[in-house]
Scaffold this active site. Structure first.
Site, PDB file in Angstrom:
ATOM      1  NE  ARG A 108     -26.988 -20.306 -11.658  1.00 51.69           N
ATOM      2  CZ  ARG A 108     -26.627 -19.157 -11.091  1.00 51.69           C
ATOM      3  NH1 ARG A 108     -25.386 -18.735 -11.193  1.00 51.69           N
ATOM      4  NH2 ARG A 108     -27.497 -18.444 -10.426  1.00 51.69           N
ATOM      5  CE1 TYR A 109     -22.722 -23.391 -14.237  1.00 55.81           C
ATOM      6  CE2 TYR A 109     -22.019 -22.610 -12.075  1.00 55.81           C
ATOM      7  CZ  TYR A 109     -22.272 -22.370 -13.409  1.00 55.81           C
ATOM      8  OH  TYR A 109     -22.101 -21.114 -13.917  1.00 55.81           O
ATOM      9  NE  ARG A 112     -18.604 -25.660 -11.130  1.00 60.89           N
ATOM     10  CZ  ARG A 112     -19.043 -25.978 -12.343  1.00 60.89           C
ATOM     11  NH1 ARG A 112     -19.474 -27.197 -12.601  1.00 60.89           N
ATOM     12  NH2 ARG A 112     -19.067 -25.079 -13.300  1.00 60.89           N
ATOM     13  CB  CYS A 121     -16.062  -7.906   2.359  1.00 57.79           C
ATOM     14  SG  CYS A 121     -16.627  -9.224   1.283  1.00 57.79           S
ATOM     15  CB  CYS A 125     -15.438  -4.752  -4.884  1.00 60.21           C
ATOM     16  SG  CYS A 125     -14.116  -5.730  -4.160  1.00 60.21           S
ATOM     17  CB  CYS A 128     -19.930  -6.281  -4.529  1.00 61.45           C
ATOM     18  SG  CYS A 128     -20.354  -7.816  -3.688  1.00 61.45           S
ATOM     19  NE  ARG A 130     -22.758 -14.305  -4.419  1.00 63.51           N
ATOM     20  CZ  ARG A 130     -21.551 -14.739  -4.768  1.00 63.51           C
ATOM     21  NH1 ARG A 130     -20.486 -14.380  -4.090  1.00 63.51           N
ATOM     22  NH2 ARG A 130     -21.415 -15.559  -5.779  1.00 63.51           N
ATOM     23  CG  ASP A 290     -21.636 -10.847 -12.525  1.00 59.95           C
ATOM     24  OD1 ASP A 290     -21.582 -11.398 -13.641  1.00 59.95           O
ATOM     25  OD2 ASP A 290     -21.263 -11.398 -11.469  1.00 59.95           O
ATOM     26  CG  ASP A 327     -22.145 -16.144 -13.961  1.00 61.44           C
ATOM     27  OD1 ASP A 327     -23.046 -16.880 -14.397  1.00 61.44           O
ATOM     28  OD2 ASP A 327     -21.552 -16.342 -12.881  1.00 61.44           O
ATOM     29  CE  LYS A 334     -18.269 -18.605 -12.467  1.00 59.08           C
ATOM     30  NZ  LYS A 334     -19.205 -19.160 -11.466  1.00 59.08           N
TER      31      LYS A 334
HETATM   32  C1  LIG Z   1     -18.933 -19.598 -10.320  1.00 56.28           C
HETATM   33  C2  LIG Z   1     -19.800 -20.514  -9.614  1.00 56.28           C
HETATM   34  C3  LIG Z   1     -19.345 -21.777  -9.215  1.00 56.28           C
HETATM   35  C4  LIG Z   1     -17.933 -22.259  -9.478  1.00 56.28           C
HETATM   36  O1  LIG Z   1     -17.725 -22.446 -10.843  1.00 56.28           O
HETATM   37  P1  LIG Z   1     -16.319 -22.962 -11.414  1.00 56.28           P
HETATM   38  O2  LIG Z   1     -16.486 -22.809 -12.897  1.00 56.28           O
HETATM   39  O3  LIG Z   1     -16.162 -24.365 -10.985  1.00 56.28           O
HETATM   40  O4  LIG Z   1     -15.265 -22.081 -10.854  1.00 56.28           O
HETATM   41  C5  LIG Z   1     -20.236 -22.614  -8.583  1.00 56.28           C
HETATM   42  N1  LIG Z   1     -21.504 -22.240  -8.346  1.00 56.28           N
HETATM   43  C6  LIG Z   1     -21.976 -21.038  -8.738  1.00 56.28           C
HETATM   44  C7  LIG Z   1     -23.390 -20.702  -8.466  1.00 56.28           C
HETATM   45  C8  LIG Z   1     -21.143 -20.132  -9.367  1.00 56.28           C
HETATM   46  O5  LIG Z   1     -21.610 -18.927  -9.725  1.00 56.28           O
END
Ligand SMILES: *Cc1c(COP(=O)(O)O)cnc(C)c1O
Length: 366
Positions: A108-109, A112, A121, A125, A128, A130, A290, A327, A334
């Site tokens: 998404r970002y 990362r 798991c 929870c 959850c 997911r 969420d 989120d 986020k």
């Molecule tokens: C939360 C999340 C991350 C990690 O985000 P950080 O802000 O770096 O902790 C990476 N990818 C996705 C899809 C996420 O939901």
């Protein structure tokens, strides 16, 4: 049959494999250990149950068997509320499935990725994010082929700087399987660090063995994001697990989901954050729950989280104050939510309310 009183503990309680094998999973198991309410019993016996139930004997031992309002109990034993789909709720609230270039990888970002290593798991929870995925039973060769696809994607995308390994819980795997993945990721030159997202240190601290830590150390920088929600999770056992991880040089961060009737007071969060600092876990995120289907009974108003953050400031070092995060549904990502301290501007001066709520301060910002 596992019992949640120390005198009934089997000699292998310190072995994580024993903890995994002796998890409470059926209505019968739960009936044995807890004085169940009608709502809990109905939810446990309903065959339409949307996702699995499981607790390790260790974690069951942290829950009061008589008290239906026990905070950890509410997060682990299903109630009929979870069958009610509320407004604004989704099966996949964060639209992770549409942001997956290959199965099990969410990109998404730009910088990362979220690597969904497993759908398993030790505990499930009830809130959850997911719940649509967890609890399956994939064959390991198939899983490895899926991982391989994700690894190839990461190799090909040099804009990716870090990989967050989550799931399910990555620490349900053996050291060897974890190492298979970590060693391959550590070979990718454009990655700055690897993170493991896990709840294991608090639900099955026995898993944090010296051997595991020795293995993780080989792939530094490895960070760990630990899902912790309540002071009752900080025990001698989980503290020993945090210590081993911190001593192995793994920076530890916490992720806490804000949950109604579980941890939604400033006093509770303050106590938890203090305990985390003491255990060398840096509070990282406080997360709005969420909007997963059937989670309305857990959700607080967004205002509540902002109020808690405001209450922490001035009572706790900045090291202990997590970011409050929403989120946003449909893949918005986020968003940090912070209290407003700047209440306006008068010419070149900002009007400021301080951490005590005292108005009348100003700052020249010309
Ligand atoms: C939360 C999340 C991350 C990690 O985000 P950080 O802000 O770096 O902790 C990476 N990818 C996705 C899809 C996420 O939901």
């Amino acid at each position: 049959m596992p019992m949640n009183t120390p005198e009934h503990r089997a000699p292998d309680v310190d072995d994580w494999k024993w903890q995994m094998q002796n998890r409470l999973r059926t209505a019968e198991d739960f009936d044995h250990c807890f004085n169940l309410t009608d709502s809990e019993r109905s939810a446990l016996t309903d065959s339409e149950r949307p996702f699995p139930v499981s607790i390790t004997p260790y974690y069951a031992g942290l829950i009061d068997p008589q008290d239906a309002d026990d905070p950890l109990r509410k997060t682990m034993i299903p109630r009929l509320d979870e069958f009610v789909a509320g407004e604004g709720e989704y099966d996949d609230p964060l639209a992770e499935d549409v942001n997956s270039p290959v199965p099990g990888l969410v990109h998404r970002y730009e910088d990362r990725v979220l690597f969904l290593m497993t759908d398993h798991c030790p505990v499930y929870c009830r809130y959850c994010t997911r719940s649509r995925l967890v609890g399956g039973n994939a064959d390991f060769e198939m899983t490895k082929r899926r991982w391989q696809q994700s690894i190839e994607y990461i190799q090909a995308h040099t804009e990716i700087h870090d990989v967050l390994i989550s799931g399910g819980d990555p620490l349900t795997f053996s050291d060897e399987k974890l190492e298979w993945l970590l060693s391959r990721l550590a070979d990718i030159k454009h990655l700055d660090f690897i993170r493991i997202g896990t709840k294991v240190p608090v639900v099955m601290p026995q898993r944090i063995t010296t051997k595991l830590c020795e293995m993780l150390k080989k792939y530094h920088p490895v960070f760990m994001s630990i899902h912790v929600i309540h002071p009752n999770e900080i025990t001698d056992e989980s503290s020993a697990a945090f210590k081993k991880l911190a001593d192995a040089g793994i920076p530890l961060g916490s992720q806490t989901v804000l949950l109604k009737g579980v941890n939604d007071t400033s006093a509770c969060i303050l106590k938890l954050m203090r305990l985390l600092l003491k255990n060398r876990v840096r509070p990282y995120y406080l997360l709005q729950c969420d909007p997963i289907k059937g989670s309305a009974h857990f959700r607080t108003k967004v205002e509540k989280g902002i109020e808690i953050i405001k209450d922490l400031r001035g009572h706790l070092s900045g090291y202990g104050i997590p970011q409050f995060i929403l989120d946003v549904p449909n893949g918005g990502g986020k968003i940090p939510l912070v209290p407003d301290y700047i209440t306006g501007r008068e010419n070149d001066y900002l009007k400021i309310t301080n951490y005590k709520g005292e108005t009348g301060y100003s700052y020249y910002d010309g």
